[in-house]
Motif scaffolding. Structure first.
Motif, PDB file in Angstrom:
ATOM      1  N   THR A   3       0.826  -1.208   0.000  1.00  0.00           N
ATOM      2  CA  THR A   3       0.000   0.000   0.000  1.00  0.00           C
ATOM      3  C   THR A   3       0.858   1.256   0.000  1.00  0.00           C
ATOM      4  N   THR A   4       2.124   1.095  -0.289  1.00  0.00           N
ATOM      5  CA  THR A   4       3.031   2.241  -0.348  1.00  0.00           C
ATOM      6  C   THR A   4       3.699   2.285  -1.719  1.00  0.00           C
ATOM      7  N   ILE A   5       4.242   3.442  -2.027  1.00  0.00           N
ATOM      8  CA  ILE A   5       5.006   3.633  -3.261  1.00  0.00           C
ATOM      9  C   ILE A   5       6.377   4.152  -2.862  1.00  0.00           C
ATOM     10  N   ARG A   6       7.392   3.606  -3.467  1.00  0.00           N
ATOM     11  CA  ARG A   6       8.764   4.018  -3.163  1.00  0.00           C
ATOM     12  C   ARG A   6       9.180   5.114  -4.143  1.00  0.00           C
ATOM     13  N   PHE A   7       9.812   6.164  -3.596  1.00  0.00           N
ATOM     14  CA  PHE A   7      10.312   7.271  -4.414  1.00  0.00           C
ATOM     15  C   PHE A   7      11.789   7.486  -4.157  1.00  0.00           C
ATOM     16  N   ASN A   8      12.467   7.940  -5.163  1.00  0.00           N
ATOM     17  CA  ASN A   8      13.846   8.381  -5.032  1.00  0.00           C
ATOM     18  C   ASN A   8      13.813   9.876  -5.325  1.00  0.00           C
ATOM     19  N   ILE A   9      14.076  10.697  -4.307  1.00  0.00           N
ATOM     20  CA  ILE A   9      13.964  12.145  -4.470  1.00  0.00           C
ATOM     21  C   ILE A   9      15.296  12.821  -4.196  1.00  0.00           C
ATOM     22  N   THR A  10      15.415  14.027  -4.680  1.00  0.00           N
ATOM     23  CA  THR A  10      16.591  14.848  -4.427  1.00  0.00           C
ATOM     24  C   THR A  10      16.130  16.091  -3.682  1.00  0.00           C
ATOM     25  N   LEU A  11      16.823  16.403  -2.592  1.00  0.00           N
ATOM     26  CA  LEU A  11      16.484  17.558  -1.759  1.00  0.00           C
ATOM     27  C   LEU A  11      17.678  18.489  -1.646  1.00  0.00           C
ATOM     28  N   PRO A  12      17.420  19.754  -1.378  1.00  0.00           N
ATOM     29  CA  PRO A  12      18.531  20.653  -1.055  1.00  0.00           C
ATOM     30  C   PRO A  12      19.258  20.127   0.195  1.00  0.00           C
ATOM     31  N   ARG A  13      20.542  20.339   0.243  1.00  0.00           N
ATOM     32  CA  ARG A  13      21.384  19.785   1.317  1.00  0.00           C
ATOM     33  C   ARG A  13      20.830  20.090   2.713  1.00  0.00           C
ATOM     34  N   GLU A  14      20.455  21.343   2.943  1.00  0.00           N
ATOM     35  CA  GLU A  14      19.968  21.744   4.267  1.00  0.00           C
ATOM     36  C   GLU A  14      18.736  20.922   4.675  1.00  0.00           C
ATOM     37  N   LEU A  15      17.789  20.768   3.751  1.00  0.00           N
ATOM     38  CA  LEU A  15      16.593  19.970   4.055  1.00  0.00           C
ATOM     39  C   LEU A  15      16.940  18.498   4.238  1.00  0.00           C
ATOM     40  N   GLY A  16      17.826  18.009   3.395  1.00  0.00           N
ATOM     41  CA  GLY A  16      18.243  16.610   3.504  1.00  0.00           C
ATOM     42  C   GLY A  16      18.867  16.303   4.844  1.00  0.00           C
ATOM     43  N   LEU A  17      19.702  17.207   5.344  1.00  0.00           N
ATOM     44  CA  LEU A  17      20.341  16.986   6.647  1.00  0.00           C
ATOM     45  C   LEU A  17      19.314  17.013   7.779  1.00  0.00           C
ATOM     46  N   LYS A  18      18.357  17.913   7.681  1.00  0.00           N
ATOM     47  CA  LYS A  18      17.304  17.960   8.701  1.00  0.00           C
ATOM     48  C   LYS A  18      16.452  16.697   8.657  1.00  0.00           C
ATOM     49  N   LEU A  19      16.138  16.249   7.462  1.00  0.00           N
ATOM     50  CA  LEU A  19      15.321  15.038   7.324  1.00  0.00           C
ATOM     51  C   LEU A  19      16.088  13.813   7.804  1.00  0.00           C
ATOM     52  N   LYS A  20      17.375  13.784   7.536  1.00  0.00           N
ATOM     53  CA  LYS A  20      18.209  12.658   7.954  1.00  0.00           C
ATOM     54  C   LYS A  20      18.188  12.486   9.473  1.00  0.00           C
ATOM     55  N   ALA A  21      18.038  13.595  10.197  1.00  0.00           N
ATOM     56  CA  ALA A  21      18.002  13.541  11.658  1.00  0.00           C
ATOM     57  C   ALA A  21      16.657  13.039  12.181  1.00  0.00           C
ATOM     58  N   SER A  22      15.660  12.995  11.317  1.00  0.00           N
ATOM     59  CA  SER A  22      14.336  12.541  11.727  1.00  0.00           C
ATOM     60  C   SER A  22      14.353  11.035  11.953  1.00  0.00           C
ATOM     61  N   LYS A  23      13.611  10.609  12.973  1.00  0.00           N
ATOM     62  CA  LYS A  23      13.597   9.194  13.329  1.00  0.00           C
ATOM     63  C   LYS A  23      12.884   8.341  12.271  1.00  0.00           C
ATOM     64  N   ASN A  24      11.733   8.782  11.827  1.00  0.00           N
ATOM     65  CA  ASN A  24      10.963   8.035  10.832  1.00  0.00           C
ATOM     66  C   ASN A  24      10.737   8.950   9.627  1.00  0.00           C
ATOM     67  N   ARG A  25      11.663   8.904   8.679  1.00  0.00           N
ATOM     68  CA  ARG A  25      11.629   9.819   7.539  1.00  0.00           C
ATOM     69  C   ARG A  25      10.384   9.656   6.680  1.00  0.00           C
ATOM     70  N   SER A  26       9.990   8.433   6.426  1.00  0.00           N
ATOM     71  CA  SER A  26       8.819   8.197   5.578  1.00  0.00           C
ATOM     72  C   SER A  26       7.568   8.792   6.199  1.00  0.00           C
ATOM     73  N   LYS A  27       7.399   8.592   7.494  1.00  0.00           N
ATOM     74  CA  LYS A  27       6.229   9.135   8.183  1.00  0.00           C
ATOM     75  C   LYS A  27       6.272  10.660   8.162  1.00  0.00           C
ATOM     76  N   PHE A  28       7.445  11.234   8.402  1.00  0.00           N
ATOM     77  CA  PHE A  28       7.601  12.687   8.393  1.00  0.00           C
ATOM     78  C   PHE A  28       7.230  13.270   7.028  1.00  0.00           C
ATOM     79  N   ILE A  29       7.739  12.648   5.964  1.00  0.00           N
ATOM     80  CA  ILE A  29       7.451  13.132   4.613  1.00  0.00           C
ATOM     81  C   ILE A  29       5.967  12.970   4.302  1.00  0.00           C
ATOM     82  N   ALA A  30       5.385  11.821   4.656  1.00  0.00           N
ATOM     83  CA  ALA A  30       3.965  11.581   4.388  1.00  0.00           C
ATOM     84  C   ALA A  30       3.092  12.605   5.109  1.00  0.00           C
TER      85      ALA A  30
END
Length: 75
Positions: A3-30
C-alpha cells in the motif's frame, strides 16, 4: 500487494540533513505532504467560495433591483 510507493527524491542539502536527523523519515514526509495538500485544497476551496459569493452577490443585486419599484407601494 504493497500500500506504499517508493520514491527516489533529491532535496537541497539543508533539508536533507534535517530530514536525515528525523527518526521516521517516511512518516515525516507523508505527514508533511498531507498537510501541504490539505492547505492547497483549503486555499482552492476558499477561492471557489469567494467566486461563488461574488456571483451570488451580483445575482442578489439584480433580483433586488427588479423589486425596487415595490418599496414605496405600501406593502
Amino acid at each position: 500487494m504493497s500500500t506504499t510507493i517508493r520514491f527516489n527524491i533529491t532535496l537541497p542539502r539543508e533539508l536533507g540533513l534535517k530530514l536525515k536527523a528525523s527518526k521516521n523519515r517516511s512518516k515525516f514526509i507523508a505527514e508533511s505532504l498531507s498537510e501541504k495538500f490539505a492547505r492547497e485544497e483549503k486555499k482552492r476551496l476558499g477561492a471557489t467560495l469567494a467566486e461563488g459569493y461574488k456571483t451570488r452577490s451580483q445575482e442578489d443585486a439584480a433580483l433586488n433591483s427588479a423589486y425596487d419599484h415595490m418599496i414605496d407601494d405600501g406593502i
